[in-house]
Enzyme design. Structure first.
Site, short mmCIF file in Angstrom:
data_model
loop_
_atom_site.label_atom_id
_atom_site.label_comp_id
_atom_site.label_asym_id
_atom_site.label_seq_id
_atom_site.Cartn_x
_atom_site.Cartn_y
_atom_site.Cartn_z
CB ALA A 89 -0.89 -0.01 1.23
N GLY A 94 0.70 -5.03 1.09
CA GLY A 94 -0.49 -5.13 0.24
C GLY A 94 -0.19 -5.84 -1.08
CD GLU A 147 -2.07 -7.55 3.31
OE1 GLU A 147 -1.74 -6.41 2.91
OE2 GLU A 147 -2.60 -7.74 4.42
CD GLU A 198 1.77 -5.43 6.03
OE1 GLU A 198 2.58 -6.34 6.32
OE2 GLU A 198 1.08 -5.47 5.00
#
Ligand code: DAK
Length: 258
Positions: free
Chosen positions: A63, A108, A111, A131
């Site tokens: 992200a 992300g 993911e 993270e």
């Protein structure tokens, strides 16, 4: 579209996340455009999708940390919802999605790959959930999908340590199905997509739904889910053509998605 390139190649489509200067990091525009791209896929014609990243270095580096760094709690929730909704849309998309992971797949990025049905990668791919080093938990499903794919122990080690792993280790733990050289990745992704696209579309879709829905429940209910989706293939043109071709010892003429 600013950051998504979509190309339909006959019976399959290729979605490229194209934000190379930020290693294809997911900001809210990328996520919204990806959502709109999925909505626009012509499901009458397209039977499999490939998701990849632009350039030779990165699939998706996570992200967008710059965008996230200034978010308030409410904005963070809204950002998380856009991401989670589009990841879930990919996961439950009616046709299979292959992640062709051509480099960094961090946070992300890992993911979004895990929301796809099949993961294959190039030998320069790097995976990880870093993270905890940023003061957050994985927020796009990492704590839920990683243990389901690689097992609880390995997932906990990766998530708690935030350690990145290379392609070969990702292969060893079952996070990816195959590792190719960088040059061989996309040709093989396309070959796989074309192979899937040749099979009876209703049957392939029902397989995806049976696996996804069945994995979320106990075996007694899972078998009922399978029975219904198995039954749902019958009386279709493609089921009749597939079985008649076998009985008549000839090749299937064409599966017509009906
Ligand atoms: N976001 C924004 N920009 C990024 C980025 C990222 N994730 N990753 C790389 N970039 C940018 C860099 O800032 C740099 O931009 P410029 O400085 O050139 O303007 C450019 O891409 C090239 O990066 P580097 O210069 O760093 O390239 P290197 O080869 O040296 O390093 C690297 C590559 C991938 C190892 C490094 O860039 C890196 O560590 N990137 C960050 C990887 C990372 O930590 N990713 C996880 C992000 S956290 C949530 C849901 C989900 C999430 C959060 C919330 N909610 C529910 C609310 C998800 C979180 C994450 O994904």
């Amino acid at each position: 579209m600013e950051y998504i390139v979509y190309e339909q190649k006959g019976s399959y489509g290729v979605i490229t996340i194209s934000r190379e200067k930020a290693l294809n990091a997911l900001n809210s525009t990328v996520l919204k455009e990806l959502d709109a791209t999925l909505d626009a896929v012509n499901l009458e014609e397209v039977r499999c999708l490939i998701l990849t990243g632009a350039g030779e270095k990165s699939f998706v580096a996570g992200a967008d940390i710059g965008e996230m760094s200034t978010l308030t709690r409410a904005e963070g929730e809204a950002f998380g919802k856009i991401g989670n909704d589009v990841f879930r849309k990919l996961e439950t998309f009616p046709i299979p999605v292959i992640a062709a992971i051509n480099g960094f797949a961090l946070g992300g990025g890992c993911e979004i790959a895990m929301s796809c049905d099949i993961r294959i990668c190039s030998d320069n791919a790097v995976f990880g959930q870093p993270e905890v080093g940023l003061g957050i938990t994985p927020g796009f499903g990492g704590t839920q999908r990683l243990p389901r794919i690689v097992g609880v122990g390995v997932a906990k080690q990766m998530i708690y340590s935030g350690r990145n792993i290379k392609a070969e280790e990702a292969y060893r733990i079952g996070l990816v199905n195959t590792v190719y050289t960088q040059e061989e990745l996309m040709p093989n992704a396309e070959k796989l997509a074309a192979t899937i696209a040749k099979n009876a579309p209703i049957a392939v879709r029902n397989c995806k739904k049976a696996i996804n829905d069945g994995m979320q429940t106990d075996m007694d209910q899972a078998i009922v889910i399978e029975e219904k989706l198995f039954g749902g293939c019958f009386e279709s043109y493609d089921q009749k053509e597939g079985m008649t071709a076998f009985v008549e010892k000839r090749k299937v003429e064409a599966f017509l998605n009906k």
